[in-house]
Design a protein around this motif. Structure first.
Motif, mmCIF file in Angstrom:
data_model
loop_
_atom_site.group_PDB
_atom_site.id
_atom_site.type_symbol
_atom_site.label_atom_id
_atom_site.label_comp_id
_atom_site.label_asym_id
_atom_site.label_seq_id
_atom_site.Cartn_x
_atom_site.Cartn_y
_atom_site.Cartn_z
ATOM 1 N N GLN A 75 -18.614 -20.849 51.474
ATOM 2 C CA GLN A 75 -19.907 -20.572 51.757
ATOM 3 C C GLN A 75 -19.352 -19.624 49.192
ATOM 4 O OE1 GLN A 75 -21.950 -16.981 53.520
ATOM 5 N NE2 GLN A 75 -21.574 -18.543 55.426
ATOM 6 N N HIS A 76 -18.091 -19.283 49.436
ATOM 7 C CA HIS A 76 -17.924 -18.636 48.195
ATOM 8 C C HIS A 76 -17.307 -19.694 47.172
ATOM 9 C CE1 HIS A 76 -20.405 -15.547 49.026
ATOM 10 N NE2 HIS A 76 -20.079 -15.142 50.111
ATOM 11 N N LEU B 67 -15.400 -22.901 47.850
ATOM 12 C CA LEU B 67 -15.526 -23.796 47.387
ATOM 13 C C LEU B 67 -16.675 -23.995 46.157
ATOM 14 C CD1 LEU B 67 -14.362 -26.820 47.509
ATOM 15 C CD2 LEU B 67 -16.362 -26.814 49.813
ATOM 16 N N PRO B 68 -17.485 -23.830 46.466
ATOM 17 C CA PRO B 68 -18.707 -23.605 45.450
ATOM 18 C C PRO B 68 -18.063 -23.234 44.045
ATOM 19 C CG PRO B 68 -20.352 -22.857 47.042
ATOM 20 C CD PRO B 68 -18.044 -22.969 47.347
ATOM 21 N N ASN B 69 -17.133 -22.352 43.621
ATOM 22 C CA ASN B 69 -16.152 -22.304 42.992
ATOM 23 C C ASN B 69 -15.576 -22.769 42.213
ATOM 24 O OD1 ASN B 69 -18.395 -18.901 41.595
ATOM 25 N ND2 ASN B 69 -18.135 -19.079 44.235
ATOM 26 N N ALA C 138 -15.681 -26.326 42.580
ATOM 27 C CA ALA C 138 -15.807 -27.724 42.640
ATOM 28 C C ALA C 138 -15.915 -28.742 41.478
ATOM 29 C CB ALA C 138 -17.081 -27.466 43.190
#
Length: 283
Positions: A189-190, A192-194, A196
């Motif tokens: 939630q935190h 991996l998205p940051n 990417a």
């Protein structure tokens, strides 16, 4: 107005390198797709009587030593290079990112073991790995893809681990841990998205390197096998005809150079667009 306040689409239009990279890369992807349905002539058709014809005399780019249409070989060769790049980079991205995220989340001996494993993997570059695989399983495009994919894994693992460690030190991660979230939930939630954006940029760069590696392996006879066209094998076949028909080496060389240039420009442009701080420094 600060760079971070500028809409993404506006920043996208401001970067000439990104636009050029998108155009060049899109052109090669379109060529590869087109070759699935149409080529100026059958790429594997031999015509010994019409060999070594000059451009426009026979076809747009002439014919090679076997009378095959060079333009058709270039079109189909683009498909092989893109396929190898996509699959090989995909292997490195998926496996390497998973290892890097695991190392950052678990730390301790797990992180140390994964990093030492990646250090060991770096001792076996793509060409050396392909030679070893060829000795055991024989030459072919599948072994080339596996070798290039394995070569990409440690790069993605190290970049992911470094970027993820920086995210794990942020205050909102500590807040998520205080709320009872586990390492897996925080990673998905935190973390991996940051990271990417970093992975996307690195993927374009590794794509360019994969195209070069595939061309080198095919040049050595370890990659794409006859009769499947390949830019690297076209260079290999043209080396004995450099003084007789030098354009046979120029065409695939230009194709490789333009494809790599387009991907590098795309990666450089994406890095600027996805990280506004770099754009602000260059402004």
């Amino acid at each position: 107005m600060s760079e971070t306040a500028i809409p993404f689409r506006t920043r996208l239009r401001r970067h000439a390198s990104l636009a050029a990279g998108l155009v060049i890369t899109g052109m090669f992807i379109a060529i590869a797709v087109l070759s699935r349905f149409w080529t100026p002539a059958p790429p594997t058709k031999l015509n010994i009587a019409g060999k070594l014809q000059a451009p426009l005399v026979s076809g747009l780019a002439g014919t090679d030593a076997f009378g095959r249409d060079v333009a058709s070989l270039l079109l189909v060769g683009a498909r092989a290079s893109i396929m190898v790049g996509v699959i090989a980079v995909g292997i490195g991205l998926v496996v390497g990112t998973a290892l890097g995220l695991l190392a950052a989340a678990r730390r301790g001996w797990v992180e140390e073991a994964i990093m030492r494993l990646t250090d060991f993997s770096l001792a076996f570059p793509a060409i050396l790995s392909a030679i070893m695989l060829t000795a055991v399983f024989g030459a072919g495009i599948v072994n080339a893809i596996i070798a290039i994919g394995i070569y990409n894994i440690p790069t993605f693992a190290r970049i992911t681990r470094g970027s993820a460690n920086a995210i794990w030190s942020r205050e909102y991660i500590a807040a998520a841990q205080a709320c009872g979230k586990g390492a897996f939930s925080i990673t998905v939630q935190h973390v991996l998205p940051n990271i990417a954006a970093v992975l996307i940029v690195q993927s374009t760069i590794r794509f360019a390197i994969a195209i070069l590696a595939e061309a080198a392996l095919s040049y050595l006879g370890l990659g794409t096998q006859p009769p499947q066209p390949s830019w690297g094998r076209m260079l290999s076949e043209a080396q004995t005809l450099m003084f007789q028909q030098p354009l046979l080496a120029v065409w695939p060389g230009m194709a490789i150079a333009l494809a790599v240039l387009g991907l590098n420009l795309l990666g450089d442009g994406l890095r600027d667009v996805l990280d506004p701080r770099l754009s602000a420094r260059r402004a």
